[in-house]
Design an enzyme around this catalytic site. Structure first.
Site, PDB file in Angstrom:
ATOM      1  N   TYR A  52      -2.033  -0.961  10.278  1.00  0.00           N
ATOM      2  CA  TYR A  52      -2.380  -1.243   8.810  1.00  0.00           C
ATOM      3  C   TYR A  52      -1.106  -0.736   8.027  1.00  0.00           C
ATOM      4  O   TYR A  52      -0.498  -1.607   7.557  1.00  0.00           O
ATOM      5  CB  TYR A  52      -3.504  -0.296   8.289  1.00  0.00           C
ATOM      6  CG  TYR A  52      -3.836  -0.695   6.764  1.00  0.00           C
ATOM      7  CD1 TYR A  52      -4.272  -2.017   6.278  1.00  0.00           C
ATOM      8  CD2 TYR A  52      -3.241   0.402   5.670  1.00  0.00           C
ATOM      9  CE1 TYR A  52      -4.448  -2.190   4.779  1.00  0.00           C
ATOM     10  CE2 TYR A  52      -3.516   0.152   4.419  1.00  0.00           C
ATOM     11  CZ  TYR A  52      -4.161  -1.178   4.067  1.00  0.00           C
ATOM     12  OH  TYR A  52      -4.433  -1.380   2.785  1.00  0.00           O
TER      13      TYR A  52
ATOM     14  N   SER B 193       0.874  -1.227   0.043  1.00  0.00           N
ATOM     15  CA  SER B 193       0.012  -0.108   0.171  1.00  0.00           C
ATOM     16  C   SER B 193       0.841   1.313   0.062  1.00  0.00           C
ATOM     17  O   SER B 193       1.990   1.304   0.529  1.00  0.00           O
ATOM     18  CB  SER B 193      -0.801  -0.087   1.378  1.00  0.00           C
ATOM     19  OG  SER B 193      -1.454   1.334   1.497  1.00  0.00           O
TER      20      SER B 193
END
Length: 252
Positions: A154, A140
């Site tokens: 995350y 990401s």
């Protein structure tokens, strides 16, 4: 051309989107996720639209690590080998550290990193045995730096899987007789079930199909790393890596 691709987390979002794009190109698919009814519906749709391909469905909770290894073997038996594994399954849950959200953060850490490790282990065992294969890890853009609030865990897991992939890639340097590639992808804001309702990202967000096509283009090129879509995320990656934390916080 690598013909058979196993995708985890294929029942929605980017997993579903990448499966659709790969099917258009004639790829055989092994679709794995917990929600098998969605996988079966996707399989039926893809087979109807692309009758020349093979699509298998594999129930999988990636936190069941033994099952991860079993699914790779099952898919290999069905398709005569797996050429590519896309480590895509993940969670976006979490809360600011120290605010009583440990359980949600733990679930994200286990799913996004420990389960990804299991998927990489299973895939690479298969690839080493065959002396060929392509491991794709979906990281990401949040992996560029530590992120605040609900994104902290995350982002840390996505940085972790990026380093995991890089270590695997480093292991392959100088290994003669192996046609094994490792790709790390850093998606920016791509619309998916995971980020439904997120408003601050809307200006930079692309739809699922556009994002999935951009991801698959990099996958089929077998690049080592890519920020997806390239614009604006490639230049923004440099800003995110080097700007003061206060600037990065305003960006996210």
């Amino acid at each position: 051309m690598r013909k058979t691709t196993l995708i985890t987390g294929a029942s929605s979002g980017l997993g579903d989107g990448m499966a659709r794009v790969l099917a258009e190109s004639g790829h055989h698919l092994a679709l794995a996720a917990r929600r098998t009814e969605r996988l079966e519906a996707l399989r039926d749709e893809l087979l109807a639209a692309h009758p020349g391909i093979e699509v298998s469905v594999h129930p999988l909770d990636v936190n069941d690590h033994q099952r991860v290894f079993a699914v790779v073997k099952e898919a290999a038996e069905v398709h005569g080998g797996v050429d590519r594994v896309i480590v895509n399954a993940g969670l976006g849950k979490g809360g600011r550290i120290g605010t009583g959200k440990f359980h949600a953060n733990l679930q994200t850490a286990e799913t996004n990193f420990i389960a990804a490790l299991a998927q990489c282990e299973a895939a690479m065992e298969h690839f080493y045995e065959r002396k060929t294969g392509h491991l794709v890890v979906i990281s990401s853009m949040s992996a560029m730096r530590g992120m605040p609030s609900s994104m902290t865990t995350y982002a840390a897991t996505k940085a972790g899987v990026a380093h995991l992939a890089e270590g695997i890639r480093m292991d392959l340097i100088g290994r003669k007789g192996l046609d094994i590639k490792v790709t790390t992808l850093y998606p920016g804001y791509i619309a998916s079930e995971m980020n439904e309702g997120v408003e601050q990202e809307a200006k930079l967000m692309v739809d699922t199909e556009t994002g999935s096509r951009a991801l698959v283009a990099k996958i089929e090129a077998e690049v080592a790393e890519a920020h997806v879509p390239t614009w604006p995320w490639m230049p923004l990656s440099h800003v995110m890596k080097h700007a003061p934390l206060g600037v990065v916080k305003r960006l996210v």
